[in-house]
Each structure stands twice: as structure tokens, then as C-alpha cells.
Design an enzyme around this catalytic site. Sequence first.
Site, PDB file in Angstrom:
ATOM      1  CB  CYS A  73     -14.406 -40.560 -33.254  1.00  0.00           C
ATOM      2  SG  CYS A  73     -12.861 -40.741 -32.359  1.00  0.00           S
ATOM      3  CB  THR A  75     -10.628 -40.166 -29.180  1.00  0.00           C
ATOM      4  OG1 THR A  75     -11.157 -41.110 -28.255  1.00  0.00           O
ATOM      5  CG2 THR A  75      -9.156 -39.974 -28.924  1.00  0.00           C
ATOM      6  CB  CYS A 183     -15.633 -43.813 -25.815  1.00  0.00           C
ATOM      7  SG  CYS A 183     -14.978 -44.954 -27.063  1.00  0.00           S
TER       8      CYS A 183
HETATM    9  N1  DGL Z   1     -14.903 -44.519 -30.472  1.00  0.00           N
HETATM   10  C1  DGL Z   1     -13.926 -43.510 -30.271  1.00  0.00           C
HETATM   11  C2  DGL Z   1     -14.365 -42.471 -29.282  1.00  0.00           C
HETATM   12  O1  DGL Z   1     -15.524 -42.110 -29.299  1.00  0.00           O
HETATM   13  C3  DGL Z   1     -12.478 -43.951 -30.211  1.00  0.00           C
HETATM   14  C4  DGL Z   1     -12.127 -45.128 -29.351  1.00  0.00           C
HETATM   15  C5  DGL Z   1     -10.692 -45.543 -29.536  1.00  0.00           C
HETATM   16  O2  DGL Z   1     -10.317 -45.887 -30.670  1.00  0.00           O
HETATM   17  O3  DGL Z   1      -9.932 -45.509 -28.546  1.00  0.00           O
HETATM   18  O4  DGL Z   1     -13.603 -41.958 -28.500  1.00  0.00           O
END
Ligand code: DGL
Length: 266
Positions: A73, A75, A183
Site C-alpha cells: 500500500c 498510502t 497506488c
Molecule cells: N492501494 C493503496 C495504495 O497503494 C490504498 C488505496 C486507498 O485505499 O485509497 O495507496
Amino acid sequence: MENKPIGVFDSGVGGLSVFAKLINLLPDENYIYFGDTKNLPYGNKSKEELISIAKNLFDFFEKQNVKAVVMACNTTSATVYDTFKDKYPFKIYPITQTAAKYIAEKNYSVVGVFATAATIKTHAYQKSINFYNKKVKIIEYACPEWAYIVENKLQDKPENIENIKIAIEAIMKNKPQKIILGCTHYPYLTDVLSKFADKDIFIDPAQFFAQYIADDIKTSGLKNNSKDYEPKFYVSSNPKQFADSSKLFYNVENPVEINISKILIK
Ligand code: DGL
């Protein structure tokens, strides 16, 4: 130590784009995947909220006695990795910082980044790439709706195709050589993205990330040679929707819904 599990987490199915590559490279590991669907989207949350979410996840994985946690992830990697990196008795792998090093080495002159609003706010790709290579110009673009679109399989709706088209047209004005899908949900949008730009322009950081983890697990003497169980998949809500949306990267049949605060998996 070697047969302890590897924990992998994301807010939902996005992390499966990393997990699918990882299990190919390290097929003999015991895996526990957690999709925090109850808290999705992470990308619209504050740093304080993400710290409390991530603490809960790391505490959960500590109870499962993992040897490593993969932050599949961007984020949470971008916002809270620094807060937690030395606080647990296992390795923690962040996707953004790890992939940035490989991308910096390619010596591109202009690179675009699509990511969540929270990731863009940290400028984590820009800072990490420029840490290794100051010459790369980074153009960042926040896509607050895209994780939700993927999670709900809404990528073929005309208004979402239009949203993606607008983003590509805006970023292409800067003539990037490559665009990072910053993301882990975004590789699910490749078919729509490639209607508006050459498929080869997009970089999925998971390719570098999974390879780095596989190499590091081996060189650290942590590699397992025979797994005890098939990967276990857990979600914090909506298991059926997770199973439906998972299919493009890894066919998760029956994810189990759990409240992670008290759980110890047998
Ligand atoms: N898949 C995640 C990322 O790589 C989080 C996306 C989300 O929940 O906003 O940032």
C-alpha cells in the site's frame, strides 16, 4: 524463524497486485493477507487516522508471529512507514520507498506519478526518487476516486473512463517518459488507462518491490523451503465484494471477515 508467515496488507484488493508477484517469486512461504476494506479508501484519510489504522495492523501481525510485513500500500508506506519502521520485531517492507530507488536508477528525465491524495500530499515518490537521482523531474497527480472505482469494479462506467482520460491528458502535457501507478489498486485500471496512452508508459512499482523482497528474504536467511498452509486471506468487511474484485490479480475464493484487534489465527 524461516517458517514464520509473511504478512501482507492493503486497504483492499490493491495489494493483491503485489501479492501475486511475490508468491510467484517466493512460492514456499506461509502468507497472511489482510485487506482493510472497512477503512477503505486510505487515500482520503489524515496522517493521524492512518497511524492508528497501521498500528492496529502491525499489532495484529505481531500476534501472528510474522517474520516480515509487506506494506502493499503506497498510502501507508508514504505517510506512516517512518513512524513504525523500527518499532516491531520483524522486517517491514514499504512499497513506495523501495520502488523509488529502482525507478531513480533508470535515469528518466520526466516521470509522472498517479497516486492517492494522501500519498501525493507527502511527495513521497518525488522525495525518494530525487534522493537517489536529483535530475529526474517528477510530476504528481492525485486520483482520489480510483481506489474506490477498482474496489467496486466501476472502471467501465462512462464517467469513470472520463475521469481517467482527464488525468492522463493533464499529466501527458508534461511529456513524461513514464508514469508510475503509485497506488496498488491502479494496475487494475490498465485496460482503461491504455485507451489513452501507450501501455508501456505505465510503471507498476510492484515488479521492483516483489523482486526486492524476494532477494532480501533470501539473503537475510529468512527463506522458507516448504510451506505449512495455503495463503490465508482476511478482510475487515465485505468479503464477497473483495472476492469478486480480486479476480484480475489473484483469485481469492473465500476471504474471512475478522475484527483484527483480538484475533490470533490458528
Ligand atoms: N492501494 C493503496 C495504495 O497503494 C490504498 C488505496 C486507498 O485505499 O485509497 O495507496
